[in-house]
Design a protein around this motif. Structure first.
Motif, short mmCIF file in Angstrom:
data_model
loop_
_atom_site.label_atom_id
_atom_site.label_comp_id
_atom_site.label_asym_id
_atom_site.label_seq_id
_atom_site.Cartn_x
_atom_site.Cartn_y
_atom_site.Cartn_z
N ILE A 92 0.85 -1.11 0.06
CA ILE A 92 0.17 -0.03 -0.07
C ILE A 92 0.87 1.30 0.24
CG2 ILE A 92 -1.68 1.34 1.31
CD1 ILE A 92 -2.76 -1.23 2.38
N PRO A 93 0.65 2.17 -0.79
CA PRO A 93 1.45 3.60 -0.87
C PRO A 93 1.17 4.15 0.35
CG PRO A 93 0.23 3.17 -3.03
CD PRO A 93 -0.40 2.10 -2.09
N ALA A 94 2.12 5.00 0.79
CA ALA A 94 2.03 5.68 2.18
C ALA A 94 0.92 6.62 2.17
CB ALA A 94 3.40 6.73 2.20
N GLU A 95 0.57 7.17 0.94
CA GLU A 95 -0.75 8.29 0.85
C GLU A 95 -2.11 7.70 1.36
OE1 GLU A 95 1.92 9.19 -2.87
OE2 GLU A 95 1.28 7.26 -1.81
N ALA A 96 -2.01 6.25 0.93
CA ALA A 96 -3.16 5.64 1.57
C ALA A 96 -3.12 5.38 3.13
CB ALA A 96 -3.56 4.25 0.85
N ILE A 97 -2.20 5.00 3.78
CA ILE A 97 -1.70 4.55 4.99
C ILE A 97 -2.23 6.17 5.92
CG2 ILE A 97 -0.14 4.24 7.00
CD1 ILE A 97 1.01 2.12 4.67
N ASP A 98 -1.40 7.18 5.27
CA ASP A 98 -1.67 8.23 5.82
C ASP A 98 -3.10 8.79 5.96
OD1 ASP A 98 0.99 8.69 6.47
OD2 ASP A 98 1.50 9.78 4.54
N GLY A 135 -9.75 -2.41 8.14
CA GLY A 135 -8.26 -2.15 7.58
C GLY A 135 -8.44 -1.72 6.32
N ILE A 136 -7.32 -1.89 5.53
CA ILE A 136 -7.12 -1.56 4.13
C ILE A 136 -6.37 -2.68 3.36
CG2 ILE A 136 -7.83 0.96 4.17
CD1 ILE A 136 -4.51 1.44 4.21
N SER A 137 -6.72 -2.88 2.08
CA SER A 137 -5.83 -3.75 1.37
C SER A 137 -5.73 -3.36 -0.17
CB SER A 137 -6.67 -4.95 1.33
OG SER A 137 -6.04 -6.07 0.54
N LEU A 138 -4.43 -3.39 -0.53
CA LEU A 138 -4.25 -3.42 -1.96
C LEU A 138 -3.79 -4.68 -2.46
CD1 LEU A 138 -3.59 -1.86 -4.66
CD2 LEU A 138 -1.29 -1.37 -3.79
N PRO A 139 -4.81 -5.52 -2.72
CA PRO A 139 -4.76 -7.22 -3.08
C PRO A 139 -3.60 -7.30 -4.19
CG PRO A 139 -6.72 -6.39 -3.77
CD PRO A 139 -6.20 -5.06 -3.29
N GLY A 140 -3.23 -8.53 -4.25
CA GLY A 140 -2.04 -8.94 -5.42
C GLY A 140 -0.88 -8.20 -4.88
N MET A 141 -0.30 -8.21 -5.98
CA MET A 141 1.32 -7.62 -6.03
C MET A 141 1.36 -6.76 -7.22
SD MET A 141 2.87 -10.81 -4.27
CE MET A 141 4.43 -10.55 -4.07
N PRO A 142 0.40 -5.80 -7.17
CA PRO A 142 0.56 -4.81 -8.53
C PRO A 142 1.89 -4.31 -8.94
CG PRO A 142 -1.08 -3.95 -6.91
CD PRO A 142 -0.10 -4.97 -6.29
N SER A 143 2.15 -4.49 -10.18
CA SER A 143 3.45 -3.94 -10.59
C SER A 143 3.41 -2.53 -10.45
CB SER A 143 3.56 -4.20 -12.19
OG SER A 143 4.79 -3.84 -12.68
N GLY A 144 4.74 -1.97 -10.13
CA GLY A 144 4.94 -0.70 -9.77
C GLY A 144 4.65 -0.14 -8.33
N PHE A 187 -3.77 2.18 -8.71
CA PHE A 187 -3.90 1.18 -7.56
C PHE A 187 -5.18 1.53 -6.84
CE2 PHE A 187 0.77 1.95 -7.21
CZ PHE A 187 1.06 0.98 -8.21
N VAL A 188 -5.90 0.38 -6.66
CA VAL A 188 -7.07 0.74 -5.87
C VAL A 188 -7.11 0.00 -4.53
CG1 VAL A 188 -9.71 -0.16 -5.84
CG2 VAL A 188 -8.76 0.36 -8.21
N VAL A 189 -7.20 0.84 -3.50
CA VAL A 189 -7.05 0.39 -2.22
C VAL A 189 -8.26 0.13 -1.73
CG1 VAL A 189 -6.02 0.82 0.11
CG2 VAL A 189 -4.80 1.52 -2.00
N TYR A 190 -8.58 -0.84 -1.10
CA TYR A 190 -9.78 -1.33 -0.40
C TYR A 190 -9.99 -1.15 0.91
CZ TYR A 190 -10.99 -3.30 -5.31
OH TYR A 190 -10.93 -3.52 -6.36
N ALA A 191 -11.08 -0.58 1.48
CA ALA A 191 -11.64 -0.67 2.73
C ALA A 191 -12.13 -1.92 3.22
CB ALA A 191 -12.39 0.42 3.29
N LEU A 192 -11.63 -2.52 4.54
CA LEU A 192 -12.32 -4.14 4.79
C LEU A 192 -13.11 -3.80 6.03
CD1 LEU A 192 -9.19 -6.12 3.94
CD2 LEU A 192 -11.27 -5.80 2.27
N LYS A 193 -14.17 -4.28 6.33
CA LYS A 193 -14.83 -4.26 7.40
C LYS A 193 -15.76 -5.20 7.50
CE LYS A 193 -17.24 -1.98 10.74
NZ LYS A 193 -16.81 -1.76 12.07
N ASP A 194 -15.41 -6.19 8.68
CA ASP A 194 -16.17 -7.59 8.85
C ASP A 194 -16.29 -8.51 7.73
OD1 ASP A 194 -17.01 -6.56 11.18
OD2 ASP A 194 -18.94 -5.64 10.60
N GLY A 195 -15.11 -8.37 7.09
CA GLY A 195 -14.90 -9.38 5.75
C GLY A 195 -15.23 -8.78 4.38
N ASN A 196 -16.00 -7.59 4.54
CA ASN A 196 -16.47 -7.09 3.23
C ASN A 196 -15.62 -5.78 2.95
OD1 ASN A 196 -18.88 -8.65 3.34
ND2 ASN A 196 -19.54 -7.49 5.06
#
Length: 157
Positions: free
Chosen positions: A103-109, A120-129, A141-150
């Motif tokens: 996950i890029p720092a911008e998304a963590i911040d 939490g958050i996820s950038l699934p897989g291992m995207p190139s770059g 990069f699409v970073v997902y929000a996860l809540k209760d497994g959704n």
């Protein structure tokens, strides 16, 4: 008479200053991004090379990273209720949230500044770059929000 007035006024002002100072030291202000000590505990397998690159990226961006090598990474994903399609090669604990992947720092911040009601958050897989991964960025990069497994989109970078 005047001396008594000034003495009493001085005592009142001094008492007010002491009271305000005591109140401000005992009150607990709302948490902010500046209060976060940027501590991340990253769980990975022992021989993950891209994880080492991602750890270096996090440290270069001012995060305090503790690395824990684990033998059973899937068990951690299960503990945090990370869906199979949202998993990657490591998971991090941000003290109240988890983060999966490169996950890029911008998304963590953004996560730590906004404090959304998610797990939490996820950038699934291992995207190139993505941070720590070789190659060029081929798509946003699409970073997902996860809540209760959704999962739903948290941010796109």
């Amino acid at each position: 008479m005047r001396k008594s007035f000034y003495l009493i006024a001085g005592i009142v002002v001094l008492s007010a200053v002491i009271a305000i100072n005591a109140f401000s030291q005992n009150s607990t202000p709302e948490s902010s991004e500046n209060d976060w000590n940027r501590a991340i505990t990253l769980y990975k397998t022992q021989y993950c090379g891209c994880c080492e690159q991602y750890i270096a990226y996090l440290r270069e961006n001012g995060y305090n990273v503790e690395v824990v090598n684990v033998d059973d990474l899937p068990a951690l994903f299960d503990k945090y209720r990370v869906p199979d399609d949202m998993r990657s090669c490591h998971i991090s604990d941000l003290g109240g949230y988890f983060a999966v992947g490169h996950i890029p720092a911008e998304a963590i911040d953004k996560l730590m500044k906004e404090h959304p009601a998610i797990d939490g958050i996820s950038l699934p897989g291992m995207p190139s770059g993505s941070p720590g991964m070789p190659g060029n960025k081929e798509e946003p990069f699409v970073v997902y929000a996860l809540k209760d497994g959704n999962a739903e989109v948290f941010t796109t970078l």
